[in-house]
Design an enzyme around this catalytic site. Structure first.
Site, short mmCIF file in Angstrom:
data_model
loop_
_atom_site.label_atom_id
_atom_site.label_comp_id
_atom_site.label_asym_id
_atom_site.label_seq_id
_atom_site.Cartn_x
_atom_site.Cartn_y
_atom_site.Cartn_z
N HIS D 75 0.84 -1.20 0.00
CA HIS D 75 0.00 0.00 0.00
C HIS D 75 0.88 1.25 0.00
N ASP D 104 8.44 21.92 -26.10
CA ASP D 104 8.49 20.58 -25.50
C ASP D 104 9.55 20.63 -24.42
N TRP D 139 7.41 -0.21 4.31
CA TRP D 139 7.99 0.44 3.13
C TRP D 139 9.40 0.89 3.37
N SER D 168 14.13 5.78 -13.46
CA SER D 168 13.11 6.56 -14.14
C SER D 168 13.01 7.97 -13.57
N SER D 169 12.93 8.06 -12.25
CA SER D 169 12.76 9.38 -11.64
C SER D 169 13.98 10.25 -11.88
N HIS D 252 13.44 11.34 4.03
CA HIS D 252 12.80 12.60 4.38
C HIS D 252 12.68 13.56 3.21
N GLU D 254 12.27 12.70 0.39
CA GLU D 254 11.20 12.08 -0.38
C GLU D 254 9.82 12.62 0.02
N TYR D 256 9.07 15.48 1.02
CA TYR D 256 8.89 16.80 0.40
C TYR D 256 8.75 16.67 -1.10
N SER D 267 -0.82 26.77 -5.04
CA SER D 267 -0.40 28.15 -5.26
C SER D 267 -0.85 28.68 -6.61
N HIS D 301 14.92 12.26 12.62
CA HIS D 301 13.72 12.32 13.45
C HIS D 301 12.87 11.06 13.29
N HIS D 302 13.21 10.24 12.30
CA HIS D 302 12.54 8.94 12.21
C HIS D 302 13.20 7.92 13.12
N THR D 327 7.29 26.51 6.38
CA THR D 327 6.00 25.97 5.96
C THR D 327 4.88 26.86 6.45
N LYS D 330 4.33 29.69 4.22
CA LYS D 330 3.52 29.35 3.05
C LYS D 330 2.04 29.34 3.41
N ARG D 449 1.07 0.71 15.16
CA ARG D 449 0.81 0.54 13.74
C ARG D 449 1.29 -0.84 13.31
C1 HEA Z 1 0.57 8.90 -0.61
C2 HEA Z 1 0.49 8.00 0.21
C3 HEA Z 1 -0.72 7.36 0.83
C4 HEA Z 1 -2.06 7.44 0.53
C5 HEA Z 1 -2.73 8.24 -0.56
C6 HEA Z 1 -2.72 6.59 1.47
C7 HEA Z 1 -4.11 6.40 1.48
C8 HEA Z 1 -4.77 5.62 2.43
N1 HEA Z 1 -4.19 4.89 3.45
FE1 HEA Z 1 -2.22 4.71 3.81
N2 HEA Z 1 -0.22 4.57 4.21
C9 HEA Z 1 0.79 5.24 3.58
C10 HEA Z 1 0.65 6.13 2.53
C11 HEA Z 1 -0.58 6.46 1.94
N3 HEA Z 1 -1.81 6.01 2.32
C12 HEA Z 1 2.05 4.90 4.15
C13 HEA Z 1 3.41 5.45 3.73
C14 HEA Z 1 1.79 3.99 5.17
C15 HEA Z 1 2.80 3.31 6.10
C16 HEA Z 1 3.04 1.91 5.63
C17 HEA Z 1 4.01 1.17 6.48
O1 HEA Z 1 3.77 1.05 7.68
O2 HEA Z 1 5.01 0.69 5.93
C18 HEA Z 1 0.35 3.80 5.19
C19 HEA Z 1 -0.31 2.98 6.09
C20 HEA Z 1 -1.68 2.92 6.22
C21 HEA Z 1 -2.35 2.27 7.30
C22 HEA Z 1 -1.69 1.63 8.51
C23 HEA Z 1 -1.38 0.21 8.28
C24 HEA Z 1 -0.70 -0.36 9.46
O3 HEA Z 1 0.17 0.29 10.04
O4 HEA Z 1 -1.05 -1.47 9.82
C25 HEA Z 1 -3.70 2.41 7.08
C26 HEA Z 1 -4.74 1.90 7.97
O5 HEA Z 1 -5.80 2.33 8.00
C27 HEA Z 1 -3.85 3.16 5.85
C28 HEA Z 1 -5.06 3.52 5.27
C29 HEA Z 1 -5.20 4.33 4.15
C30 HEA Z 1 -6.47 4.68 3.57
C31 HEA Z 1 -7.81 4.23 4.05
C32 HEA Z 1 -6.19 5.48 2.48
C33 HEA Z 1 -7.21 6.09 1.56
O6 HEA Z 1 -6.94 7.46 1.42
C34 HEA Z 1 -7.21 5.45 0.22
C35 HEA Z 1 -8.33 6.04 -0.62
C36 HEA Z 1 -8.37 5.54 -2.02
C37 HEA Z 1 -9.15 4.57 -2.46
C38 HEA Z 1 -10.00 3.83 -1.53
C39 HEA Z 1 -9.10 4.18 -3.89
C40 HEA Z 1 -10.44 4.28 -4.56
C41 HEA Z 1 -10.94 2.93 -4.85
C42 HEA Z 1 -12.10 2.73 -5.43
C43 HEA Z 1 -12.97 3.84 -5.81
C44 HEA Z 1 -12.52 1.36 -5.63
C45 HEA Z 1 -13.36 1.16 -6.80
C46 HEA Z 1 -12.59 1.02 -8.04
C47 HEA Z 1 -12.46 -0.11 -8.76
C48 HEA Z 1 -12.98 -1.40 -8.30
C49 HEA Z 1 -11.74 -0.05 -10.05
N4 HEA Z 1 -2.62 3.45 5.35
C1 HEA Z 2 3.97 14.65 2.46
C2 HEA Z 2 4.59 14.09 3.35
C3 HEA Z 2 5.07 14.63 4.66
C4 HEA Z 2 5.25 15.92 5.09
C5 HEA Z 2 5.05 17.20 4.33
C6 HEA Z 2 5.72 15.83 6.42
C7 HEA Z 2 6.03 16.94 7.21
C8 HEA Z 2 6.57 16.86 8.48
N1 HEA Z 2 6.81 15.73 9.21
FE1 HEA Z 2 6.39 13.84 8.63
N2 HEA Z 2 6.24 11.97 7.95
C9 HEA Z 2 5.76 11.57 6.73
C10 HEA Z 2 5.36 12.39 5.70
C11 HEA Z 2 5.43 13.77 5.75
N3 HEA Z 2 5.81 14.52 6.82
C12 HEA Z 2 5.71 10.15 6.64
C13 HEA Z 2 5.24 9.34 5.44
C14 HEA Z 2 6.18 9.67 7.86
C15 HEA Z 2 6.26 8.24 8.36
C16 HEA Z 2 7.19 7.37 7.73
C17 HEA Z 2 6.97 6.03 8.30
O1 HEA Z 2 7.41 5.82 9.46
O2 HEA Z 2 6.33 5.19 7.63
C18 HEA Z 2 6.52 10.83 8.65
C19 HEA Z 2 7.04 10.75 9.93
C20 HEA Z 2 7.45 11.84 10.66
C21 HEA Z 2 8.19 11.75 11.87
C22 HEA Z 2 8.66 10.46 12.55
C23 HEA Z 2 7.61 9.96 13.42
C24 HEA Z 2 7.95 8.64 13.98
O3 HEA Z 2 8.10 7.68 13.23
O4 HEA Z 2 8.05 8.56 15.21
C25 HEA Z 2 8.39 13.03 12.31
C26 HEA Z 2 9.12 13.39 13.54
O5 HEA Z 2 9.60 14.41 13.71
C27 HEA Z 2 7.79 13.91 11.33
C28 HEA Z 2 7.79 15.29 11.40
C29 HEA Z 2 7.35 16.12 10.38
C30 HEA Z 2 7.42 17.57 10.45
C31 HEA Z 2 7.92 18.40 11.59
C32 HEA Z 2 6.95 18.02 9.25
C33 HEA Z 2 6.88 19.46 8.82
O6 HEA Z 2 7.36 19.63 7.52
C34 HEA Z 2 5.48 19.99 8.91
C35 HEA Z 2 5.45 21.49 8.78
C36 HEA Z 2 4.06 22.08 8.71
C37 HEA Z 2 3.41 22.71 9.70
C38 HEA Z 2 4.02 22.85 11.05
C39 HEA Z 2 2.04 23.25 9.51
C40 HEA Z 2 1.94 24.66 9.01
C41 HEA Z 2 2.63 25.65 9.84
C42 HEA Z 2 2.03 26.65 10.54
C43 HEA Z 2 0.58 26.90 10.48
C44 HEA Z 2 2.92 27.57 11.29
C45 HEA Z 2 2.79 27.54 12.77
C46 HEA Z 2 3.06 26.20 13.38
C47 HEA Z 2 4.09 25.85 14.16
C48 HEA Z 2 5.28 26.64 14.36
C49 HEA Z 2 3.97 24.57 14.92
N4 HEA Z 2 7.23 13.15 10.34
CU CU Z 3 10.74 12.82 7.97
#
Ligand code: HEA
Ligand code: HEA
Ligand code: CU
Ligand code: CUA
Lengths: 106, 371, 236, 599
Positions: D75, D104, D139, D168-169, D252, D254, D256, D267, D301-302, D327, D330, D449
């Site tokens: 997923h 292009d 993942w 590719s990327s 990390h 990634e 962003y 924007s 921080h992870h 952020t 923004k 989780r």
């Molecule tokens: C961009 C990234 C992204 C997106 C979009 C989503 C989208 C969603 N995610 Fe996911 N998720 C992750 C990134 C993302 N996730 C990551 C990184 C993890 C951590 C994995 C790890 O632990 O390694 C995670 C883990 C994660 C968990 C925790 C699993 C666990 O720790 O055990 C769960 C549980 O609820 C969850 C739920 C969902 C749900 C409900 C959506 C929903 O938003 C999805 C909505 C979309 C659809 C439902 C599709 C539409 C389908 C149809 C309309 C069906 C009909 C069509 C046909 C039959 C053709 N996600």
């Molecule tokens: C699009 C993806 C995305 C983005 C943008 C971010 C943004 C941020 N993430 Fe997140 N992060 C993930 C995707 C993302 N993260 C994923 C996928 C994981 C889990 C990976 C995994 O374990 O599977 C993760 C996990 C993760 C962790 C590890 C947690 C753990 O495993 O224990 C932490 C810890 O610091 C963290 C911090 C942050 C912070 C500080 C930001 C900041 O960039 C956020 C900044 C934004 C704001 C703060 C809001 C707007 C600001 C204001 C309105 C100003 C005023 C506010 C303040 C000064 C507080 N992230």
């Molecule tokens: Cu991070």
């Protein structure tokens, strides 16, 4: 016609073949100095910084002259130096995380 | 609709949201009563964490509510209306400086207590700590109390080995050394100790002191929260906090050798156990006391659960477990043992085909008698 | 008309040729690639406590015996060490043969000189100069690879392989990937050389193609400059 | 054109299938990316629905533990690498040349190559389900659980799949970085670039610099699994923590990479529908750059709970929280863009406003676990799952949907239906909040989780059920999008060149744009060129009669080389002979590529 002139002007940015050869000689000399520093004389603690500086000089010479970066658009050197500095910064930090237990220091 | 009308609507919504926010908070606080809650500290360590958490939480709440209200208000108030022209502006320097400074301030307020607690919790463990090595294995915990076993023949202190249930004394600091045998696990008792990983090849530790008033009958729940394979979900443990008297009573029993079974069935089980199970399990004071692959079962009968906090400890569960542990914990698969001959994983195998149902019953009886 | 079209095609906002720009950005990416490999090597470097060592190291003899008994090292590795004057201390030879590697370093350096001359030839419309220096660059590159194959084989015989230790693993993977880059470079230069013998030669602007290939080649050379210093010259 | 020695004739057929396979047109490649990625998104979504179904009630037994572990791993991989990243790619493929005023991209064939490699890499990854089980260790594939001793062949697919996708990327990133630097229309200075282009530009550099680190980690993992090294295996002297560092140094940046394109879309959308210029353009651009840089200094921080050390924790918590500052800048500027506007609430605008709110929620929870002590109670609980879905679904995905509604008329000439769009939005919005907000509560109640089941009596039952219901509502919302597309596809193109009265250059050409994008590349005078033309009563200049616009011809070689790369990758998965086969295919492809006439 005018375009053609532009072109040749641009090309004159490089060096002449003999200059390239001399740079090659210089690089060889620096390498020999490096070898000497590490194998034949005892520099103690100064060795590592000396080696790093010397290889950085070689690095710079190749990039600047052989790769023409000195004569190119600023943007190219910005791109490359930027990446290089980022790589160095991140990776040195990474190595430091493994090498030192900073907690012991304080 | 006129502007005033819209304004009124938006104000009404803003008020509703303000009511909703505490409601959300209330819901969050109800998490307190949940057995594995992270916000009801019972030790100095978790209380220190809670201190930071509350500061961070309220600041976050402030930003959250402010931004949500602002967004809602802007969306409603500046909706397109006849006769309204958008103001053509590109920016506003003073405003931009202001909203740079506010987040900076918030971040600083969060950082100071954060650093304080980091410094406190990573200092050095108290001198008089009880030292326990906790080892994570797929998928159970082994606990070794340093020096608390019965002295050996020469009078030297020995270590006391047990599994899956940890007993602590209120007010007494514990220093937990974290080890792992196979893959990464983690050690986490939400109310007593924040999570720290158990990494193979690394030596992590943590320490905490359960509060004097944290003594209670029912267990504190602990759980492995670092993904460690098929049965990661089934890797739990329980922690009992006693007063001094209770702890000593537990210790007295735990360190002594196994008790003799009294029932006929239990005696039969004891002999079967030595033949069948001694290759992995130890029951101190019996012939089965050499192996240490599986959990130490010397006093397994006194545990409240078996199989790392998954099943209640009773005869029927024991029978099920011995018959086919993989049924209960997926991934327990002796086939996995042969991946690397030099370092077998030693998963417990299913005995339903090897031992007759009656004999399994007997073994289970024996185990429950090992109080 | 043709000239005008040409101009349109190659007009760029910054005036930099796009291929050259691409190559420079790519080299930035390569900095991170080799940087990570070198970082891995350095992270493990501090943990080498058994032979084979990169450079000469003193160890307690008892410690070696123990490692031999427990199978952590084999007789092959043990042969690298011998008793020193000091009691109970063994001296283990370093596995790096610096004079030899200096030769290969020199070869690679010279290939850079050849490359830069080939570029000069291409840019100044002197096809013979370009072709012969291209050929020279390729050959020097191949000689370098020959040295590397030889080095790998000797190390293998002396008991340093991928699985011997972290040192072996990170060393071979790092220098192996550098070698692969050299090999790819040789292929690129070879195709340029081959293509330059066609009737059209390298097309309307041979300078850019050779120059871009040259950038890659020089970069591979400077990576070696770093490797040579960091791996070979800086002592443990 | 005569065949160059030893190569195939350039494609000339007009057959539909072949014209798509050999296309080098950035708009068609963008469409290919978009459709492929959306299908992968549905797959990833169905995986998520299965996860949620299993977790709906305690002790669920819809799927078993092994499958569950494959599902959450796949997923995440599917959503991140096969859905959100390529959906971003779809937009920047389609839009970058149009928005900067180019015919292009700089390297059209390289662009096609990126797409085909992406497709093959994605297929490799997903096909693991049929060939002996998908990756199942999460993942980020922590070691040593991902070593050959503890996991099956699924992890080989992980390694190979991600390597192929990385190629590719990287190719795409190089291409677009060069395009943005070098192919801007006259007058399009860097500080006049649309913010979407700026964010893309930053993403390109993040990709270029972060991917090699992942590649190195994957190479080392491959060697550990297939050969005899032990980079990450403790018993061989390796260090599992090294993997974590390398992975997150990539990982990390990634995240962003995932969010910045969405920020770019928003924007564009906010000013268009507020009918006023973006507030604080420069601040938003520089904040983006700052996020890009800071993103490199926070990876640990992870790893707050791995025994990092006090000073390290202190440093990484500070750098992580600091990201909240740019952020925040923004967010405030986006809000200020709405301020004083005359906001037209189209579906695109709904998604954009929701983006601002939901991303902020996710960002705030991010800042909460940026405090290491707090993270000790939140790491690996559902609190983290809540965080990532607020930023990834509420952020990245909502950004994508906003972009889809915004640019759909430009790409197809047809407007999407607004009523269906509103349904689409509200279902997704409500579903998203129902699904993911309760996860904060679950996390605070200590639910870990990655657990395939849980007991009742832990206080987790109710909110899990709510989350599952929310997930299905969210899916229904997505379904409305699909319906919308099919329904409006029947209609005649009705959009017109600039249905939103939008300010940027892509709206200065027809909808859909001609193959050569612009008849005459316009001269740019301001950040809002189309509004400038409107306000100064300028019209797009007519092309001079008789001018010939040169377009690159289609080519077979991209797909041939991509196929070679696929063979190369399949080697370690099945038989090394395939790798041996791949090399000549690639060499042949490159040879033909270089000799193929492009004029
Ligand atoms: C961009 C990234 C992204 C997106 C979009 C989503 C989208 C969603 N995610 Fe996911 N998720 C992750 C990134 C993302 N996730 C990551 C990184 C993890 C951590 C994995 C790890 O632990 O390694 C995670 C883990 C994660 C968990 C925790 C699993 C666990 O720790 O055990 C769960 C549980 O609820 C969850 C739920 C969902 C749900 C409900 C959506 C929903 O938003 C999805 C909505 C979309 C659809 C439902 C599709 C539409 C389908 C149809 C309309 C069906 C009909 C069509 C046909 C039959 C053709 N996600
Ligand atoms: C699009 C993806 C995305 C983005 C943008 C971010 C943004 C941020 N993430 Fe997140 N992060 C993930 C995707 C993302 N993260 C994923 C996928 C994981 C889990 C990976 C995994 O374990 O599977 C993760 C996990 C993760 C962790 C590890 C947690 C753990 O495993 O224990 C932490 C810890 O610091 C963290 C911090 C942050 C912070 C500080 C930001 C900041 O960039 C956020 C900044 C934004 C704001 C703060 C809001 C707007 C600001 C204001 C309105 C100003 C005023 C506010 C303040 C000064 C507080 N992230
Ligand atoms: Cu991070
Ligand atoms: Cu052990 Cu999870």
């Amino acid at each position: 016609m005018s375009m053609h002139e532009d072109h040749s002007v641009e090309e004159e940015h490089g060096l002449q073949p003999m200059q390239y050869v001399w740079i090659g000689v210089l690089l060889t000399v620096i390498t020999i100095v490096e070898l000497g520093a590490s194998l034949w004389v005892d520099l103690g603690n100064a060795l590592i910084p000396i080696l790093i500086v010397l290889s950085a000089v070689k690095f710079y010479i190749v990039v600047a002259f052989y790769m023409h970066l000195r004569f190119e658009h600023r943007l190219l050197s910005q791109v490359f130096t930027g990446s290089f500095v980022l790589a160095a910064g991140v990776l040195i930090a990474l190595i430091a995380l493994f090498w030192t237990d900073i907690t012991d220091i304080i | 609709m006129t502007e005033e009308a819209l304004l009124r609507i938006s104000q009404r919504w803003a008020r509703r949201l303000l009511i909703l926010a505490p409601a959300a908070l209330f819901i969050l606080l109800t998490a307190c009563s949940d057995p594995q809650t992270t916000i009801e500290p019972a030790s100095d360590m978790t209380e220190a964490i809670q201190g930071v958490y509350e500061i961070v939480f309220w600041l976050s709440m402030f930003v959250f509510i402010a931004i949500m209200l602002l967004t809602l208000w802007l969306a409603v108030h500046y909706r397109e209306q006849p006769g309204r022209e958008a103001i053509q502006i590109h920016g506003h320097q003073r405003l931009e400086i202001l909203w740079t400074i506010i987040p900076v301030a918030i971040v600083l307020i969060m950082l100071v207590p954060t650093w304080q607690v980091i410094a406190d919790t990573t200092d050095t463990p108290p001198e008089d700590s009880m030292v326990i090595t906790a080892t994570g294995k797929q998928w159970w915990f082994e606990f070794t109390y340093e020096g608390l076993g019965l002295p050996d023949d020469e009078g030297n202190p020995t270590d006391l080995v047990t599994a899956n249930e940890l007993h602590l004394q209120a007010g007494k600091p514990v220093h937990v050394l974290l080890r792992a045998d196979d893959v990464i696990h983690s050690f986490w008792i939400p109310q007593l100790a924040g999570k720290v990983d158990m990494v193979p090849g690394h030596e992590n530790d943590l320490w905490f002191t359960p509060f004097e008033d944290s003594v209670r009958e029912e267990a504190y729940l602990g759980q492995c929260v670092e993904f460690c394979g098929a049965s990661h979900a089934n890797m739990r443990f329980r922690v009992f906090v006693h007063d001094e008297e209770g702890f000593n009573a537990w210790l007295e029993n735990e360190r002594s050798d196994a008790v003799e079974p009294t029932s006929e069935l239990g005696k039969l089980g004891a002999t079967l156990f030595v033949v069948r199970c001694a290759e992995c399990h130890t029951v101190r004071g019996t012939a089965a006391s050499i192996a240490d692959f599986g959990p130490d079962l010397t006093h397994v009968g006194s545990r409240t659960t078996i199989a790392a906090g998954i099943l209640d400890n009773n005869i029927s569960n024991l029978v099920d477990w011995i018959s086919n542990p993989a049924e209960i914990k997926p991934g327990i698969n002796p086939e996995n043992d042969v991946i690397d001959k030099e370092r077998p994983l030693r998963f417990m195998r299913a005995f339903e085909d090897e031992i007759s149902a009656e004999d399994i019953q007997a073994i289970a009886q024996y185990l429950t008698e090992l109080k | 008309m043709a000239a005008a079209e040409h101009q349109v095609e190659h007009h760029t906002t910054t005036g930099i040729d796009s291929r050259k720009l691409l190559m420079w950005i790519f080299l930035g990416s390569e900095c991170l690639f080799f940087g990570s490999l070198i970082a891995t090597y350095l992270i493990f470097k501090g943990e080498i406590d058994l032979p084979p060592f990169p450079s000469e190291t003193h160890v307690e003899t008892a410690y070696l015996e123990e490692a031999l008994a427990s199978g952590e090292i084999t007789e092959v590795h043990k042969h690298l060490c011998h008793e020193s004057d000091e009691a109970g201390i063994s001296v283990c030879e370093g596995i790096f043969d610096i004079p030899l590697t200096s030769q290969s370093t020199f070869v690679l350096l010279m290939s850079s000189v050849a490359m830069v001359l080939a570029v000069y030839g291409a840019q100044h419309n002197r096809p013979m100069m370009m072709k012969s220096w291209l050929l020279a660059t390729m050959l020097l590159g191949l000689i370098f690879l020959g040295y590397q194959v030889y080095e790998f084989r000797t190390f293998g015989q002396e008991g340093l392989t991928l699985e011997t230790s972290q040192f072996g693993a990170s060393f071979f993977v790092l220098t192996g990937f550098h070698g692969t880059h050299v090999a790819v470079g040789v292929l690129i230069l070879g195709s340029l050389l081959l293509a330059s013998f066609r009737r059209r030669g390298l097309g309307s602007e041979p300078g850019f193609q050779v120059e871009t290939a040259g950038l890659y080649w020089h970069f591979v050379d400077i990576v070696w400059i770093v490797i040579f210093t960091v791996l070979y010259l800086i002592p443990a | 054109m005569a065949t160059a020695a030893g190569t195939i004739a350039a494609p000339t057929t007009e057959s539909v299938v072949w014209s798509w396979i050999t296309t080098v047109d950035h708009k068609r490649i963008g469409a290919l990316y978009g459709v492929t990625a959306f299908i992968f998104f549905l797959i990833g979504g169905i995986e998520a629905l299965l996860i949620r179904t299993q977790l709906a009630v305690p002790n669920g037994n819809v799927i078993n533990a092994e499958l569950f572990n494959q599902l959450f791993t796949m997923h995440a991989l599917t959503m991140i690498f096969l859905a959100i990243m390529p959906l971003g790619a779809a937009f920047f493929n389609y839009m970058v040349p149009l928005m900067i005023g180019a015919r292009d991209v700089a390297f059209p064939r390289l662009n096609a190559l990126s797409y085909w490699i992406f497709l093959f890499g994605g297929l490799v990854l997903v096909s693991s389900f049929i060939f002996g089980g998908a990756p199942d260790t999460g993942w980020f594939a922590y070691q040593p659980i991902s070593s050959s001793q503890f996991s099956g062949s699924g992890m080989d697919f992980y390694v190979i799949g991600l390597m192929i996708l990385g190629i590719s990327s990287l190719a795409a990133a190089l291409n677009f970085a060069v395009t943005i630097i070098n192919l801007r229309a006259p007058g399009m200075t860097m500080m006049r670039l649309p913010v979407f282009i700026w964010m893309t530009f930053i993403v390109m550099f993040l990709l270029i610099l972060a991917l090699p680190v992942l590649t190195v980690a994957l190479i080392q993992m491959l060697f550990d699994r297939q050969f005899t090294t032990s980079f990450f295996l403790p018993e061989g002297g390796g260090d599992p923590i090294l993997w974590q560092h390398l992975f997150w140094v990539f990982g990390h940046p990634e995240v962003y990479i995932l969010i910045l394109p969405a920020m770019g879309v928003v924007s564009e959308v906010l000013p268009t529908f507020s009918r006023k210029p973006l507030f604080g353009y420069a601040a938003i651009v520089f904040a983006g750059i700052a996020i890009g840089f800071l993103g490199w200094a926070v990876w640990s921080h992870h790893m707050f709970t791995t025994g990092l050390g006090a000073v390290q924790q202190a440093v990484f918590s500070a750098s992580t929280m600091a990201i909240g500052i740019p952020t925040g800048i923004k967010v405030f500027n986006w809000l200020a863009t709405m301020w004083g506007g005359s906001i037209r609430f189209t579906t695109a605008m709904y998604f954009a406003v929701a983006f601002v709110a939901l991303f902020t929620i996710g960002g705030i929870s991010g800042v909460m676990h940026a405090s290491p002590p707090v993270d000790q109670q939140q790491q690996d609980t559902y609190f983290i799952v809540a965080h990532i879905h607020y930023v990834l679904v509420g952020g990245a995905l909502f950004g994508v949907f906003s972009g889809l509604y915004y640019w759909w008329p430009k790409m197809t000439g047809r407007l999407l239906n607004e009523t269906l769009g509103k349904w689409n939005f509200w279902l997704m919005f409500i579903g998203m909040n129902l699904a993911f907000f309760p996860m904060h509560f679950l996390g605070v109640s200590g639910m870990p989780r990655r657990i395939y089941t849980y007991d009742s009596g832990l206080g987790w039952d109710f909110w899990n059920l709510v989350a599952t219901v929310g997930a299905f509502i969210l899916a229904l919302g997505v379904l409305f999008f699909i319906i919308n597309v099919f329904k409006t596809w029947q209609q005649e193109p009705d959009a017109g060149d600039n249905p939103w009265d939008a300010p940027t250059l892509e709206w200065a050409t027809t909808s859909p744009p001609p193959e050569h994008d612009f008849d005459v590349i316009p001269e740019v005078h301001s950040r809002e060129p189309v509004w400038y033309m409107r306000d100064h009563n300028l019209t797009t200049p007519e092309p001079e009669p008789g001018t010939h616009i040169h377009l690159p011809p289609p080519s077979y070689y991209p797909i041939i080389i991509a196929f070679g790369v696929l063979l190369l990758g399949l080697g370690p998965l099945s038989h090394l002979a395939l790798t041996a086969l791949g090399v000549p295919v690639i060499i042949y492809g490159i040879w033909g590529w270089t000799l193929e006439p492009t004029e």
